[in-house]
Design a protein around this motif. Structure first.
Motif, short mmCIF file in Angstrom:
data_model
loop_
_atom_site.label_atom_id
_atom_site.label_comp_id
_atom_site.label_asym_id
_atom_site.label_seq_id
_atom_site.Cartn_x
_atom_site.Cartn_y
_atom_site.Cartn_z
N GLN A 200 0.83 -1.20 0.00
CA GLN A 200 0.00 0.00 0.00
C GLN A 200 0.88 1.26 0.00
N GLU A 201 0.53 2.17 -0.90
CA GLU A 201 1.21 3.46 -0.91
C GLU A 201 0.73 4.23 0.32
N ASN A 202 1.54 5.09 0.85
CA ASN A 202 1.12 5.85 2.02
C ASN A 202 0.87 4.95 3.22
N CYS A 203 1.83 4.05 3.48
CA CYS A 203 1.78 3.30 4.73
C CYS A 203 3.04 3.67 5.52
N TYR A 204 3.24 3.03 6.67
CA TYR A 204 4.36 3.41 7.55
C TYR A 204 5.68 3.45 6.78
N GLY A 205 6.38 4.57 6.88
CA GLY A 205 7.58 4.80 6.08
C GLY A 205 8.63 3.72 6.22
N THR A 206 8.80 3.16 7.41
CA THR A 206 9.86 2.17 7.61
C THR A 206 9.50 0.84 6.95
N SER A 207 8.20 0.53 6.88
CA SER A 207 7.81 -0.69 6.14
C SER A 207 8.12 -0.49 4.66
N GLN A 208 7.85 0.72 4.15
CA GLN A 208 8.19 1.01 2.76
C GLN A 208 9.71 0.92 2.56
N GLY A 209 10.44 1.47 3.54
CA GLY A 209 11.91 1.45 3.47
C GLY A 209 12.45 0.03 3.48
N LEU A 210 11.84 -0.84 4.28
CA LEU A 210 12.26 -2.25 4.33
C LEU A 210 12.18 -2.87 2.93
N ALA A 211 11.08 -2.56 2.23
CA ALA A 211 10.91 -3.10 0.88
C ALA A 211 11.95 -2.51 -0.07
N GLN A 212 12.11 -1.18 0.02
CA GLN A 212 12.97 -0.50 -0.97
C GLN A 212 14.46 -0.70 -0.70
N LYS A 213 14.83 -0.69 0.58
CA LYS A 213 16.26 -0.68 0.90
C LYS A 213 16.82 -2.06 1.25
N ILE A 214 15.99 -2.95 1.75
CA ILE A 214 16.50 -4.27 2.16
C ILE A 214 16.01 -5.37 1.20
N LEU A 215 14.69 -5.51 1.04
CA LEU A 215 14.20 -6.61 0.20
C LEU A 215 14.69 -6.47 -1.24
N ALA A 216 14.79 -5.22 -1.72
CA ALA A 216 15.24 -5.00 -3.11
C ALA A 216 16.65 -5.56 -3.31
N ARG A 217 17.49 -5.49 -2.27
CA ARG A 217 18.87 -5.99 -2.38
C ARG A 217 18.91 -7.50 -2.59
N TRP A 218 17.83 -8.19 -2.21
CA TRP A 218 17.76 -9.65 -2.35
C TRP A 218 16.92 -10.05 -3.55
N GLY A 219 16.71 -9.07 -4.45
CA GLY A 219 16.00 -9.39 -5.70
C GLY A 219 14.50 -9.53 -5.54
N ILE A 220 13.96 -8.88 -4.52
CA ILE A 220 12.49 -8.87 -4.36
C ILE A 220 11.99 -7.50 -4.79
N GLU A 221 11.14 -7.50 -5.79
CA GLU A 221 10.66 -6.24 -6.37
C GLU A 221 9.38 -5.81 -5.64
N SER A 222 9.23 -4.49 -5.42
CA SER A 222 8.01 -4.00 -4.75
C SER A 222 7.31 -2.96 -5.60
N THR A 223 5.99 -2.96 -5.56
CA THR A 223 5.20 -1.90 -6.18
C THR A 223 4.39 -1.24 -5.09
N PHE A 224 4.43 0.10 -5.03
CA PHE A 224 3.64 0.86 -4.06
C PHE A 224 2.44 1.43 -4.78
N ALA A 225 1.25 1.14 -4.27
CA ALA A 225 0.04 1.64 -4.94
C ALA A 225 -1.11 1.70 -3.92
N PRO A 226 -2.04 2.65 -4.12
CA PRO A 226 -3.23 2.65 -3.27
C PRO A 226 -4.03 1.37 -3.52
N LEU A 227 -4.76 0.92 -2.51
CA LEU A 227 -5.51 -0.33 -2.65
C LEU A 227 -6.45 -0.31 -3.85
N SER A 228 -6.99 0.88 -4.15
CA SER A 228 -7.94 0.99 -5.26
C SER A 228 -7.28 0.64 -6.60
#
Ligand code: PLP
Length: 382
Positions: A103-131
């Motif tokens: 979800q876009e606009n959720c807790y910043g550190t959860s977003q950061g975990l996806a962008q800064k840590i999971l991305a390094r292990w080849g896990i891609e994330s998309t941020f988007a509103p639920l709609s």
């Protein structure tokens, strides 16, 4: 650890909160002791504590039983922080090559975990509103992550949309239920697969312990326990004891937060200098999902209000970035929770310097509104 009891074992939530996880025996204390030992001489016996990092001391089991009873889940786990819980869940579900829809606009550190840590292990994330989730689903989408009430705007999310995305993708639907607490929302009862909560907030409720919990099915709980064993991130037995003490009054604190949150939101809306108020009580939310909306209230002040001055003028509200304590606190997301984002990105998400996220506590709502009213007068630009 598995919490064998469910809410059915104890009846209603207030009863479960007093009795789940307690083991009364003849001669035992009404309140349990803290298992301080790092290790235990029971290694050969199944389900006995062996080593503290395995999170299966009597203190860990007490929390897991409490969390399972609250969420009506077969199992639960406890962690040293909300982020340790989020990390353990996501790394248990996802592997290299997988896609996470978050979800876009959720807790910043959860977003950061996806962008800064999971991305390094080849896990891609998309941020988007639920709609918009439906159109971002990919063949490799394995996890969907959203907040029942979103941070920092305090907006209840549409579960029907999240569940539809789960159905289409077959991915695991994970809900961060921190702002709602299990008193106001029990996502597993509505089709969500896994619930995570920063227990630092409402569950412990006294702003004196960092911890996190997960409620889920038994098989996922066992996988999570494996991850936790390898990664660490376990809460100490003393921390569990402290969390149990906080949790046993959760329903009473939430009742007061619900009343105060509603009163504060309704009355703040009418004050001069307030442009917008965000709280579930002022919006249409799925009434079968949310019992109430708690004390998290977003307020956007009009341009003529000097918001940093307003924060300094408030006498009953501490300017801190945490939430869910007995006392009212507030923060400016622009400078705190979302500080790491570019200014352009924050503006795109409608997070500006006039937005304040309040965590309304147990004070009198009359006093809180009077404090806000006089601070608004003191911080009006000429
Ligand atoms: N989820 C939400 C919605 C939060 O607001 C926070 C912290 O503020 C977390 C997760 C992370 O929790 P913790 O600080 O306990 O790691």
């Amino acid at each position: 650890m598995a919490g064998k009891e469910t809410s059915e074992t104890f009846g209603r939530i207030p009863t479960a909160l007093q009795h789940a996880g307690k083991e009364y025996r003849l001669g035992s204390g009404l309140v349990g002791a803290v298992e301080q030992s790092v290790t235990f001489a029971t290694a050969a016996v199944d389900d006995m504590p062996v080593y503290a990092r395995l999170s299966n001391t009597i203190n860990h089991k007490e929390i897991c039983a409490l969390v399972a009873a609250l969420h009506g889940s077969p199992a639960a786990q406890v962690f040293a922080s909300g982020m340790a819980a989020v990390h353990a869940v996501l790394t248990t579900v996802l592997q290299t090559g997988d896609h996470l829809l978050i979800q876009e606009n959720c807790y910043g550190t959860s977003q950061g975990l996806a962008q800064k840590i999971l991305a390094r292990w080849g896990i891609e994330s998309t941020f988007a509103p639920l709609s918009e989730w439906k159109r971002h689903i990919k063949p490799n989408t394995r996890a969907l992550f959203f907040e029942s009430i979103s941070n920092p705007f305090c907006i209840p999310q549409n579960f029907a949309t999240a569940l539809e995305a789960k159905k289409i993708s077959g991915a695991m639907l994970i809900c961060d239920n921190t702002f709602a607490s299990p008193i106001n929302c029990r996502p597993l009862q509505h089709g969500v697969d896994v619930v995570v909560e920063s227990a630092t907030k409402y569950l412990n409720g006294h702003s004196d312990l960092v911890c996190g919990v997960v409620a889920c099915q038994e098989d996922f709980s066992q996988k999570l326990a494996q991850t936790a064993m390898y990664v660490g991130g376990f809460l100490s037995a003393a921390g569990c004891m402290q969390l149990a003490k906080g949790m046993r009054t959760l329903h009473v604190r939430m009742r007061a937060c619900n009343e105060n949150g509603r009163a504060f939101a309704a009355r703040a809306r009418n004050l001069e200098g307030v442009a917008e108020v965000f709280h579930g009580s002022l919006m249409t939310a799925e009434s079968n999902v949310f019992a109430d909306f708690g004390g998290m209230v977003g307020v956007r002040f009009a341009p003529q209000i000097d918001v940093p001055m307003l924060m300094r003028s408030l006498k009953l509200v501490s300017d801190v970035p945490s939430l869910g304590g007995t006392e009212t606190t507030a923060c400016i997301p622009w400078w705190t929770t979302n500080r790491w984002m570019s200014d352009a990105e924050k503006r795109r998400l409608e997070i500006d310097g006039q937005l304040v996220r309040f965590s309304i506590g147990l004070e009198s709502a009359d006093d809180l509104i009077a404090d806000l009213e006089s601070s608004l007068t003191a911080s009006r630009r000429n």
